[in-house]
Design an enzyme around this catalytic site. Structure first.
Site, short mmCIF file in Angstrom:
data_model
loop_
_atom_site.label_atom_id
_atom_site.label_comp_id
_atom_site.label_asym_id
_atom_site.label_seq_id
_atom_site.Cartn_x
_atom_site.Cartn_y
_atom_site.Cartn_z
N GLU A 121 64.50 86.19 16.29
CA GLU A 121 64.85 84.80 15.49
C GLU A 121 63.45 84.01 14.84
O GLU A 121 61.95 84.68 15.25
CB GLU A 121 64.21 83.39 16.67
CG GLU A 121 65.47 82.59 16.38
CD GLU A 121 64.57 81.35 17.45
OE1 GLU A 121 64.28 81.55 18.14
OE2 GLU A 121 63.86 80.15 16.59
N CYS A 166 60.84 75.68 16.26
CA CYS A 166 61.63 76.12 15.59
C CYS A 166 63.09 75.52 14.35
O CYS A 166 63.20 75.70 13.47
CB CYS A 166 62.15 77.48 15.96
SG CYS A 166 62.80 77.33 17.52
P1 NAP Z 1 53.93 86.46 14.89
O1 NAP Z 1 53.43 86.55 13.96
O2 NAP Z 1 55.43 86.88 13.93
O3 NAP Z 1 53.81 86.89 16.20
C1 NAP Z 1 54.79 87.47 17.07
C2 NAP Z 1 54.90 88.56 17.82
O4 NAP Z 1 55.06 89.66 17.28
C3 NAP Z 1 53.48 88.88 18.23
O5 NAP Z 1 53.72 89.46 19.83
C4 NAP Z 1 52.48 90.31 17.13
O6 NAP Z 1 52.15 90.97 18.40
C5 NAP Z 1 54.36 90.75 17.13
N1 NAP Z 1 53.75 91.08 15.82
C6 NAP Z 1 54.26 90.57 14.89
N2 NAP Z 1 54.16 91.07 13.91
C7 NAP Z 1 53.94 92.45 14.04
C8 NAP Z 1 54.59 93.89 13.11
N3 NAP Z 1 54.32 93.92 12.09
N4 NAP Z 1 54.59 94.59 14.40
C9 NAP Z 1 54.28 94.58 15.07
N5 NAP Z 1 54.97 93.32 16.50
C10 NAP Z 1 54.31 92.73 15.42
O7 NAP Z 1 54.13 85.13 15.37
P2 NAP Z 1 53.29 83.99 15.71
O8 NAP Z 1 51.94 84.72 16.29
O9 NAP Z 1 53.99 83.13 17.09
O10 NAP Z 1 53.65 82.87 14.88
C11 NAP Z 1 52.20 83.34 12.95
C12 NAP Z 1 53.74 82.43 12.50
O11 NAP Z 1 55.23 82.81 13.44
C13 NAP Z 1 53.62 81.05 13.15
O12 NAP Z 1 52.66 80.04 11.49
C14 NAP Z 1 54.85 80.41 12.02
O13 NAP Z 1 55.41 79.99 10.84
C15 NAP Z 1 56.00 81.53 12.25
N6 NAP Z 1 56.93 81.35 14.19
C16 NAP Z 1 58.07 81.09 14.13
C17 NAP Z 1 59.19 80.67 15.24
C18 NAP Z 1 60.31 80.55 15.57
O14 NAP Z 1 60.64 80.19 16.59
N7 NAP Z 1 61.12 80.84 14.82
C19 NAP Z 1 57.65 80.10 16.73
C20 NAP Z 1 56.54 80.93 16.76
C21 NAP Z 1 55.64 80.90 15.48
P3 NAP Z 1 50.33 91.53 16.81
O15 NAP Z 1 49.82 90.15 16.26
O16 NAP Z 1 49.53 91.76 18.99
O17 NAP Z 1 51.49 92.51 16.45
#
Ligand code: NAP
Length: 527
Positions: A266, A303
């Site tokens: 998601e 979200c």
């Molecule tokens: P994220 O950067 O996507 O990280 C979520 C999880 O996935 C973390 O555990 C991260 O751990 C892992 N991850 C991310 N990229 C990865 C990759 N390339 N390979 C392996 N693991 C990976 O999300 P976030 O830190 O919660 O927030 C960043 C952005 O996500 C926000 O600014 C927002 O835009 C969006 N967001 C969207 C929602 C939604 O409901 N759709 C919710 C929260 C956030 P590691 O970093 O340790 O790898």
């Protein structure tokens, strides 16, 4: 008193990882938090996945009552953490304690909801087609279907819901309910909260006498931990909530495996909010204040945040924008979940403010701290929106973009133009129904949930809920991550043809020992 240790939970053991050291962070005070956490190396990822695989066959056949009791025990154990859990989640996320208490209630309620579904057994989809030996030209064999769990599931917790979309959140609850062991990759923004909840699950595994590999928690200091988890051959599906780039990276890895697996990610949604002329005429003030609250709720870190407001241009529409803007500006600055998310928000808002054809209609004011976020309302024309793709991208935070259309046809065109969404909202009165009727078939193609006269923030956990939608809302438009149907993501159908009675699973045996509702020769019945 529960004391955090910084350890991972690999099956029944607590292990301090040695691949790297990391700490949780208090975004309000801008300081690191105790204790130090140890990150997993590939060996520990392998151990967690191997244990999950070895637990799978034993776990999937435990009686439904025992599986349901396990989910309820997790709920009890989470509640027993009491204020320790709320305090830690508050420190790590900056989310208000009252909001976190509500989220805990939702998390516990969700576990109990899935327990009730497990007991009731409809998810098994038990279906029996009797043999027709006399049928011509060919006889029909005896055919029986039930759903079985996919296998170990990797879960990535979301930063914005440290309880309800994290270690014991919807992905974990639905996977465990389906009969799948779970390996969680803790979100680095709430490591302490993750450890507390993981221990609650581990204790429930032990108390219920289940195989230790049913649950593990991994900590990682980089993308490598998640990558190793998704690539592990024992993992059969992935549940993820987070960024579009993160979700896509994991989906890509899963597709390139020797044995590709489904990824239910998601990711990104701007939740278009259509304010039709009749609604504006009859409810301007109430609508404006409700919308300002919805956009800024939880610092916009939902979200389902309404990030796009679509209207036909008029004097009333301009008045509406002024009132929404004034209400948003009064909200002031608030601390976001992480400094990374706050930085991304500030950069995206600055970029949007500098985009040709976009006007900053209102902005919050106040101390712009390291992790603070000020609300911002932007306005643009439909012609600019339709030609500048970046205006359709999500900005995670307390902001929204108003798109002013010249007429109904252009409003319909905007609806056609938006990407896949978790939600679309119609604000309307009966005199708007003709226009709403034109929009409905378009919105059905765009979104997982269509709301009338409500606000999209707030997702009920129930039988009919859909929290999903076409890309980029999710990576699989056939699924939902909230509600009873979330279990479907981790199940697959198996058909048993002409099997002797002794070898048939209980769900499809003739005498219906589980007392299930079943489809028998096309008829739904309880026998
Ligand atoms: P994220 O950067 O996507 O990280 C979520 C999880 O996935 C973390 O555990 C991260 O751990 C892992 N991850 C991310 N990229 C990865 C990759 N390339 N390979 C392996 N693991 C990976 O999300 P976030 O830190 O919660 O927030 C960043 C952005 O996500 C926000 O600014 C927002 O835009 C969006 N967001 C969207 C929602 C939604 O409901 N759709 C919710 C929260 C956030 P590691 O970093 O340790 O790898």
């Amino acid at each position: 008193m529960v004391k955090l240790t910084g350890e991972m939970l690999i099956g029944g053991r607590a292990i301090f990882g040695t691949a790297a050291r990391l700490r949780a962070f208090d975004p309000v005070r801008g300081v690191d938090l105790e204790p130090v956490f140890g990150a997993a190396d590939v060996g520990l990822v392998n151990r967690a996945c191997t244990l999950a695989e070895s637990a799978f066959d034993a776990y999937r056949i435990v009686p439904l009552e025992a599986r349901a009791a396990f989910l309820e025990q997790i709920a009890e154990n989470i509640l027993a953490l009491d204020d320790v859990l709320i305090e830690r989640a508050h420190l790590e996320s900056a989310l208000p304690k009252a909001r976190l208490e509500g989220e805990r209630g939702r998390t516990v309620g969700q576990l109990r909801f899935f327990a009730s579904l497990v007991r009731e057994g409809r998810w098994l989809s038990a279906t029996l087609d009797s043999a027709m030996p006399e049928r011509t030209p060919l006889p029909r064999p005896d055919l029986r279907l039930q759903k079985v769990p996919l296998g170990p599931v990797a879960v990535f917790g979301a930063s914005n819901f440290p309880l309800a979309f994290s270690v014991a959140g919807g992905d974990t609850a639905s996977a465990l309910a389906a009969g799948c062991p779970v390996v969680v990759k803790a979100h680095p923004a709430h490591l302490g909260t993750s450890e507390l909840v993981a221990r609650a699950i581990q204790h429930a595994v032990q108390a219920c006498g289940l195989p230790e590999g049913v649950f593990s928690l991994l900590i990682g200091a980089s993308n490598e931990t998640g990558a190793a988890l998704v690539s592990h051959p024992a993992i059969r599906a992935v549940g993820f909530t987070g960024s579009r780039s993160g979700g896509l990276a994991l989906a890509d890895m899963a597709a390139k495996r020797w044995e590709p697996i489904p990824v239910y990610a998601e990711m990104s949604s701007i939740n278009p909010f259509f304010v039709l002329p009749g609604a504006l005429e009859h409810r301007l003030n109430a609508l404006a204040s409700g919308l300002a609250d919805s956009v800024t709720l939880g610092v916009g870190q939902f979200c389902t945040n309404p990030g796009l407001i679509v209207m036909i241009d008029s004097a009333k529409a301009r008045q509406f924008i002024d009132i929404v803007g004034e209400a948003m500006a009064r909200k002031g600055g608030q601390t976001m979940l992480t400094s990374g998310i706050a930085g991304a928000y500030d950069r995206s808002v600055d970029k949007r403010a500098g985009t040709e054809g976009v006007r900053l209609a209102a902005a919050g004011s106040g101390p712009d701290g390291q992790a603070g976020a000020l609300p911002a309302l932007f306005v643009t024309s439909a012609s600019d929106f339709l030609t500048k793709n970046e205006l359709g991208e999500e900005i995670f935070g307390p902001t929204s973009l108003v798109v002013l259309c010249t007429n109904e046809a252009q409003l319909v065109e905007v609806a056609h133009h938006v990407e896949g969404q978790l939600t679309c909202t119609l604000q309307m009165e009966p005199d708007d129904y003709a226009l709403a009727g034109r929009l409905m078939p378009i919105l059905e193609r765009k979104a997982g949930r269509i709301l009338a006269n409500g606000f999209p923030t707030g997702v009920e956990v129930s039988h009919a809920m859909v929290h999903g939608g076409p890309y980029p809302a999710t990576s699989d438009p056939r699924s939902t991550s909230v509600g009873a149907s979330a279990m479907e993501r981790f199940l697959r159908p198996v058909c048993y043809q002409d099997l002797p009675a002794e070898l048939l699973p209980a769900s499809v045996q003739d005498d219906n020992p589980l007392a299930l509702w079943r489809v028998r020769n096309g008829q739904l019945m309880k026998n």
